[in-house]
Scaffold this motif. Structure first.
Motif, short mmCIF file in Angstrom:
data_model
loop_
_atom_site.label_atom_id
_atom_site.label_comp_id
_atom_site.label_asym_id
_atom_site.label_seq_id
_atom_site.Cartn_x
_atom_site.Cartn_y
_atom_site.Cartn_z
N SER A 10 77.12 49.44 69.40
CA SER A 10 78.58 49.99 68.61
C SER A 10 79.33 50.66 69.51
CB SER A 10 78.32 50.99 67.60
OG SER A 10 77.51 49.93 66.21
N GLU A 13 80.13 48.64 72.46
CA GLU A 13 81.91 47.54 72.28
C GLU A 13 82.59 48.42 72.09
OE1 GLU A 13 79.12 44.03 70.02
OE2 GLU A 13 79.64 46.00 69.39
N LYS A 14 82.83 49.16 71.70
CA LYS A 14 83.64 50.28 71.21
C LYS A 14 84.55 50.63 72.02
CE LYS A 14 85.74 54.31 69.14
NZ LYS A 14 85.13 55.50 68.28
N GLU A 15 83.73 50.94 73.56
CA GLU A 15 83.57 51.59 74.62
C GLU A 15 85.00 50.62 75.54
OE1 GLU A 15 84.32 54.16 77.00
OE2 GLU A 15 83.58 55.86 75.11
N LEU A 16 84.44 49.35 75.44
CA LEU A 16 85.18 48.41 76.65
C LEU A 16 85.93 47.11 75.11
CD1 LEU A 16 81.14 46.86 77.36
CD2 LEU A 16 83.28 47.99 78.68
N ARG A 17 86.32 47.60 74.14
CA ARG A 17 86.96 46.88 73.80
C ARG A 17 86.07 45.59 73.61
NH1 ARG A 17 90.77 50.38 75.89
NH2 ARG A 17 91.53 51.97 74.74
N VAL A 18 85.51 44.90 73.06
CA VAL A 18 84.65 43.58 73.06
C VAL A 18 83.58 43.31 71.65
CG1 VAL A 18 83.19 44.11 74.64
CG2 VAL A 18 83.81 41.75 74.80
N ASP A 19 83.40 42.16 71.80
CA ASP A 19 82.09 42.51 69.93
C ASP A 19 81.42 41.01 71.20
OD1 ASP A 19 80.58 40.97 68.92
OD2 ASP A 19 82.76 40.68 67.74
N SER A 31 80.19 43.73 82.07
CA SER A 31 80.22 44.64 81.63
C SER A 31 79.63 46.49 81.35
CB SER A 31 81.22 44.10 79.93
OG SER A 31 79.82 44.00 79.52
N ASN A 39 81.88 54.83 81.83
CA ASN A 39 82.49 55.54 80.05
C ASN A 39 81.79 56.46 80.30
OD1 ASN A 39 83.80 53.26 81.88
ND2 ASN A 39 84.26 52.07 79.54
#
Length: 123
Positions: A10, A13-19, A31, A39
């Motif tokens: 989770s 995904e939040k760090e990369l702004r991707v689902d 990524s 990150n």
């Protein structure tokens, strides 16, 4: 059983702004090193590559390396992984839509290098 890497996936995904369900494997492979090394600084180096039917991952200087120490005597560490190896399995599962298993792991004696081989399984 909730995977040890569930919380990390989770955060990735939040760090990369991707689902991860909405990207392909190449995008995931590109990524993950960014989020893990740059990150979140969870490892000094991270490599991922497809090898025939397996996916090979190598971590250097993982923050979770001590979990592989003989002192801890963790019996399931090689089958379910540490939080980081488990998170990679979760990311692979989300992206491929398939079950993912850890088929093999190799830990250097000094715990500096952790190598894991994953396999996707038709569900």
């Amino acid at each position: 059983i909730t995977p040890p890497g569930f919380g990390l996936i989770s955060l990735f995904e939040k760090e990369l702004r991707v689902d991860f369900t909405r990207i392909d494997l190449d995008s995931l492979y590109n990524s993950l090193p960014t989020v893990i090394v740059n990150n979140l600084e969870l490892a000094g180096n991270f490599e991922i590559a497809a090898e025939k039917e397996l996916i090979h991952v190598k971590f250097t200087e993982s923050v979770y390396k001590d979990l592989y120490s003989m002192e801890h005597k963790l019996k399931g560490i090689h089958s379910i992984g540490c939080p980081l190896t488990s998170a990679v399995a979760c990311a692979l599962a989300k992206t491929t839509g398939k079950l993912v298993t850890i088929t093999k792991s190799n830990i250097s004696p000094d715990l500096k290098n952790i190598e894991v081989w994953y396999q996707t399984v038709e569900g």
